[in-house]
Design a protein around this motif. Sequence first.
Motif, PDB file in Angstrom:
ATOM      1  N   ALA A   1       0.886  -1.171   0.000  1.00 13.16           N
ATOM      2  CA  ALA A   1       0.000   0.000   0.000  1.00 13.16           C
ATOM      3  C   ALA A   1       0.917   1.212   0.000  1.00 13.16           C
ATOM      4  CB  ALA A   1      -0.886  -0.014   1.233  1.00 13.16           C
ATOM      5  N   VAL A   2       1.070   1.831  -1.158  1.00 14.76           N
ATOM      6  CA  VAL A   2       2.024   2.934  -1.249  1.00 14.76           C
ATOM      7  C   VAL A   2       1.419   4.261  -0.777  1.00 14.76           C
ATOM      8  CG1 VAL A   2       3.422   1.879  -3.052  1.00 14.76           C
ATOM      9  CG2 VAL A   2       1.456   3.282  -3.690  1.00 14.76           C
ATOM     10  N   SER A   3       0.112   4.303  -0.754  1.00 11.08           N
ATOM     11  CA  SER A   3      -0.576   5.454  -0.151  1.00 11.08           C
ATOM     12  C   SER A   3      -1.935   4.942   0.299  1.00 11.08           C
ATOM     13  CB  SER A   3      -0.730   6.594  -1.155  1.00 11.08           C
ATOM     14  OG  SER A   3      -1.683   6.238  -2.140  1.00 11.08           O
ATOM     15  N   GLN A   4      -2.764   5.820   0.850  1.00 14.24           N
ATOM     16  CA  GLN A   4      -4.030   5.319   1.393  1.00 14.24           C
ATOM     17  C   GLN A   4      -4.885   4.641   0.334  1.00 14.24           C
ATOM     18  OE1 GLN A   4      -6.597   8.143   3.381  1.00 14.24           O
ATOM     19  NE2 GLN A   4      -7.861   6.509   4.244  1.00 14.24           N
ATOM     20  N   TYR A   5      -4.801   5.147  -0.905  1.00 14.13           N
ATOM     21  CA  TYR A   5      -5.690   4.606  -1.934  1.00 14.13           C
ATOM     22  C   TYR A   5      -4.923   3.985  -3.108  1.00 14.13           C
ATOM     23  CZ  TYR A   5      -9.351   7.036   0.631  1.00 14.13           C
ATOM     24  OH  TYR A   5     -10.214   7.446   1.614  1.00 14.13           O
ATOM     25  N   GLU A   6      -3.676   3.657  -2.884  1.00 16.45           N
ATOM     26  CA  GLU A   6      -2.889   3.140  -4.010  1.00 16.45           C
ATOM     27  C   GLU A   6      -2.096   1.899  -3.589  1.00 16.45           C
ATOM     28  OE1 GLU A   6      -1.530   6.259  -6.697  1.00 16.45           O
ATOM     29  OE2 GLU A   6       0.419   5.236  -6.679  1.00 16.45           O
ATOM     30  N   VAL A   7      -2.274   0.843  -4.397  1.00 16.61           N
ATOM     31  CA  VAL A   7      -1.552  -0.412  -4.158  1.00 16.61           C
ATOM     32  C   VAL A   7      -0.699  -0.698  -5.380  1.00 16.61           C
ATOM     33  CG1 VAL A   7      -1.785  -2.896  -3.746  1.00 16.61           C
ATOM     34  CG2 VAL A   7      -3.481  -1.334  -2.819  1.00 16.61           C
TER      35      VAL A   7
END
Lengths: 638, 305
Positions: A187-193
């Motif tokens: 999970a590179v950010s809250q909404y990005e995998v």
Amino acid sequence: MRSGRAARQARKLSGAPSRAGRGRRLLAAGCAAAGLAVLAAACGPASGAASGPPHPTDTSTVTYALQPTTQATYIFPFVGATKPGSDFSVYNINDFQYQLYRPLYWFGHGVSPVLNPDLSIAYPPTYSGNQVTIKLKSTFKWSNGEPVDAQDVVFWMNMMTAENNLGNGYIGSSPGDLPSDVTNVRAVSQYEVTMNIVGPYSEAWFTNNQLSQITPMPIAWDVTASGPAHCATSVADCAAVYKYLDQQASSVSSYGTSKLWGVVDGPWKVQSLDSQGNLTMLFNDKYSGPVAPHHITKLIEVPFTTEGAEYNVLQDPTGSQVIDVGYLPTVDAPVPPAGADVGANPSSLPDYTLSPVYPWEIAYFPYDYSNPTSGPIFKQLYFREAFQDLVDQEGVISGPLHGYGKPGIGPVGDYPVTSYLSPALARKGDPWTLNIPAAKLLLSEHGWRQPAGGGPLTCADPGTGPKQCGPGVQAGAALNFNFIYASGQDFMESAARELASNASLAGMQINLTAEPFDDVVGAAFSATDHSWDLAEWGSWTYDPDYLPTGETLFQTNAPNNAGGYSDQTNDADITATLDARTPDAFSQAMYKWQDYLAGQLPVVYMPIRPVLTEAIKGLDIGVQNSALMITPEMWFYR
Amino acid sequence: MTAYVSRRGLQAVVVLLIVTLIVFGLLSLAPGSPASASLGPGSAHRPFLLAYLTWLNRAVQGNLGFSPRLNVSVASLLAASLPRTLVLTGVSTVLALVIAIPVGLLQAVRRGTAADHVLRGLTVLCYGTPAVVLGSVLVLFLAVDPPHVFGAEGPQAPGIAAVITDVRDMTLPVCTLTLVTVGIFARYMRSSALDSLSQDYVEAARARGAGEQRVIVAHVLRNSLVPVVTLLGLSLPQIVGGAVLVEGLFNIKGMGWQLWQAALRHDVPVTLGFTLIVAVAAILGSLLADIGYAFLDPRVRHAQP
């Protein structure tokens, strides 16, 4: 791929009684009249006997008839490989779990079985080199208020990894699939995998057949009996979490009251589910996906014992249980006019609208290539051509299917029409129409002769020459086969008998045995059971791997390659489809593969059959989805 | 009478144990043993007898296992199915008896008359018509066709009270089963009454000046009921086990339908649990029939074992 036809198989298994035809009805009526007279006093007029107009429609509720003998059985969307196959069926996944817990990517756009970005939780994935990036929409929320975010996707992936290592991987995943073909899931950010794909791949295949398996899970589920766990961040915790969640899902009667299962991101929540399969779902007010403006707020799914029972209820608009969305048994459907996809509704259903939907699937039955006796015969292409010549697909469609069916022509579904289907195959249509003389000629040209004492043809000219029986076929080998098929399929009873009859005219003996669906599937997919030569269980629905590439069904040693078909050219062609990086290269690879394999007849092609949906007039259920995904939150009364 | 009933009761318990042992043994031969299916993981390698005794111990305590196919306990499935079946087959059996006994008696008394011929034809027709055909016809004319007098399916609301009070939906399934059963009972009753009518004690009663009504009711009817009681006792497992075709036709998820489905999906715990209940009913039916003989015929209860 999901054996989505299981639902319909189960319906047939229920042994739905044949409904009396009009002539029979009059005869039987006379017989029954006497009995009725005897019973008149005993039974008497019923209190509350109803007549008159159809029921007043409750415009907030829809009662949805399930296919016979099917019911929701398991709520936890991570269905492990050790769970019963019925937990991974259209009626348990599409009609139940997906209503509560939305998959990362939703497939089905109208009748087309393609990615539907509007109903997906994430935007279409992007690929860069071997890295795939999944960006989730920030609008989706769990019913407990938490966002559906990247960690929920990683939670699923970690669960996949942990259970895969324990031999209980996600049931929709084949060996070599997710999670084995990716590394570094983050999970590179809250909404990005992001994740890295191992080896060459086709973007279309990865999106349609790999990412399609993911269902985000809420952090509220990252628990064990002793409290919060960390499966969403650490694979090591996942086995215990799975065990706890599986145990929590083991009693259907608790689904309506469970705080755990009450955390949903789909449009529906369970109100109740009983042991008989009666399911009531209420609209989830916190659902953040698209809904119809005046959508229904209660969905009741009701099970049926037989399709005849369901049809009887459909015809009684004054009953205590009125069906709003049901289905018409094919045997009761009036034949559509020539060239039309839909015929008239039966006159007994004036309050309903009929609309058939053809599932995204292929129908076929395999040969047992590994059978020590018949396997060498099945490996001969001329034999497979002769056998397909004996299958009267058009006759099955116009006969027992009452005009509702499309002939199978190859390893890719030809209806609904998609860009995956080779244009050459689509143009050619069904080249294997019934042709018994052609079958007889092919066999006689390859050394098969009638024995002096009668009986099926035997190999009189063994050898590998072009006019001989073929490699591996022994002298005296007979065309005598055991054909097992799933019982309860009305159309198949007729089709199997006709096939046996056609085969006998060509000199083959086919021994028919109807067996329960589970037994047929168990035998067909067993590597060691060679009690059968041909096995028919229905069809194969492309779900949740929606791209009809052949690595699951037709590649050598593929897990679902029933019968063990093997062909090096086919294997290479399949690999080329999976490795094609651009859409154009992918299409070309798909067409090349199909054009080759269709002519190889690796299995016996059969017609696909639609579900004949009946919706009560005034209820708008939109265009039905060929991936058999229902969206009741879009249903409304006009 | 008490000693007789006690003796037969003990025999019934022994028979029940043997039946459960046989069923458990047979299901052990099926793919996936009942031990592992009923007792959970890790139990597959237990000795057969130990597995059986463990299952039996739990069954006696009301724990009939868990269906991994449906994710429900067998007891809850039983609780939902049994009341429907008991009402359906129980009411239809009582109705069938109420109709069949006077019909059979009338046929015997009026033997050879037009009434006998007509009633014989009707009972043979009922007996010979498959329940599913009869039921389909009833549904077609009384439920599907306007004015939809009765419901096309059995009661769907949960609970026995809802089943009993839903007369509209229960009528057609009950009538279907009644019509089929009445044919059997009436045929037995007629044969038995004819036999009784030819006995010396009937002649003796008439010679003593007893009225014809008294002869029929006090002498012929009572003695003619013995075979019917036998038949009734043998019907008890059917009453509990359900009438699978009628249940299927009328969308009643009763005992018969559930047992049939469990067998098809190889759901061993459900198959075993439901079979146990049907076996209990069969043995109980036999026991009640024996007690019924003893009540109707004093020679039976005074006979030595």
